[in-house]
Design a protein around this motif. Structure first.
Motif, PDB file in Angstrom:
ATOM      1  N   THR A 232       0.762  -1.064   0.070  1.00 34.68           N
ATOM      2  CA  THR A 232       0.089   0.036  -0.080  1.00 34.68           C
ATOM      3  C   THR A 232       0.878   1.274  -0.044  1.00 34.68           C
ATOM      4  OG1 THR A 232      -1.786  -1.111   1.318  1.00 34.68           O
ATOM      5  CG2 THR A 232      -1.868   1.246   1.379  1.00 34.68           C
TER       6      THR A 232
ATOM      7  N   THR B 142       1.495   5.104   0.943  1.00 37.53           N
ATOM      8  CA  THR B 142       1.073   5.859   1.716  1.00 37.53           C
ATOM      9  C   THR B 142       1.487   7.475   1.581  1.00 37.53           C
ATOM     10  OG1 THR B 142       2.991   5.864   3.087  1.00 37.53           O
ATOM     11  CG2 THR B 142       1.326   4.099   3.713  1.00 37.53           C
TER      12      THR B 142
ATOM     13  N   TYR C 268       4.180   8.790   2.174  1.00 32.73           N
ATOM     14  CA  TYR C 268       5.258   9.122   3.059  1.00 32.73           C
ATOM     15  C   TYR C 268       6.636   8.562   2.656  1.00 32.73           C
ATOM     16  CZ  TYR C 268       1.565  10.137   6.437  1.00 32.73           C
ATOM     17  OH  TYR C 268       0.287  10.625   7.008  1.00 32.73           O
TER      18      TYR C 268
END
Length: 101
Positions: free
Chosen positions: A2, A4, A6
């Protein structure tokens, strides 16, 4: 996996930072050192404390002075030297010292 959005240190340091240092043939330093370099160079260049504190995300100039106290310790002498330079005859003449053909 996944995504993110970040940038995790576990990816940044080996895949980006260390590769950039290697390609630039730069001796190892922490990426955070660039933040201190940036702040100190701004202060040495005479950028007002309030601006530097704001740009670096400090809550006040007190935080800035705590981290960069070594720069402020010599400010009075640097100020005197700058004033002496400005009072030198011709210092405000941009053509002074240059050869005009």
């Amino acid at each position: 996996m996944t995504r993110t959005g970040y940038l995790y240190a576990s990816y940044f340091y080996p895949k980006i930072w260390m590769e950039a240092l290697g390609k630039g043939q730069v001796k190892y330093c922490k990426a955070h050192s660039l933040r201190h370099y940036y702040g100190s160079r701004l202060l040495y260049a005479g950028v007002p404390e309030n601006d530097v504190a704001d740009w670096m995300g400090h809550s006040s100039t007190d935080v800035l002075r705590e981290h960069y106290h070594y720069i402020f310790e010599g400010a009075e002498q640097r100020g005197r030297a700058a004033i002496a330079t400005m009072l030198t005859p011709g210092a405000d003449d941009p053509t002074e010292g240059s050869e005009v053909a």
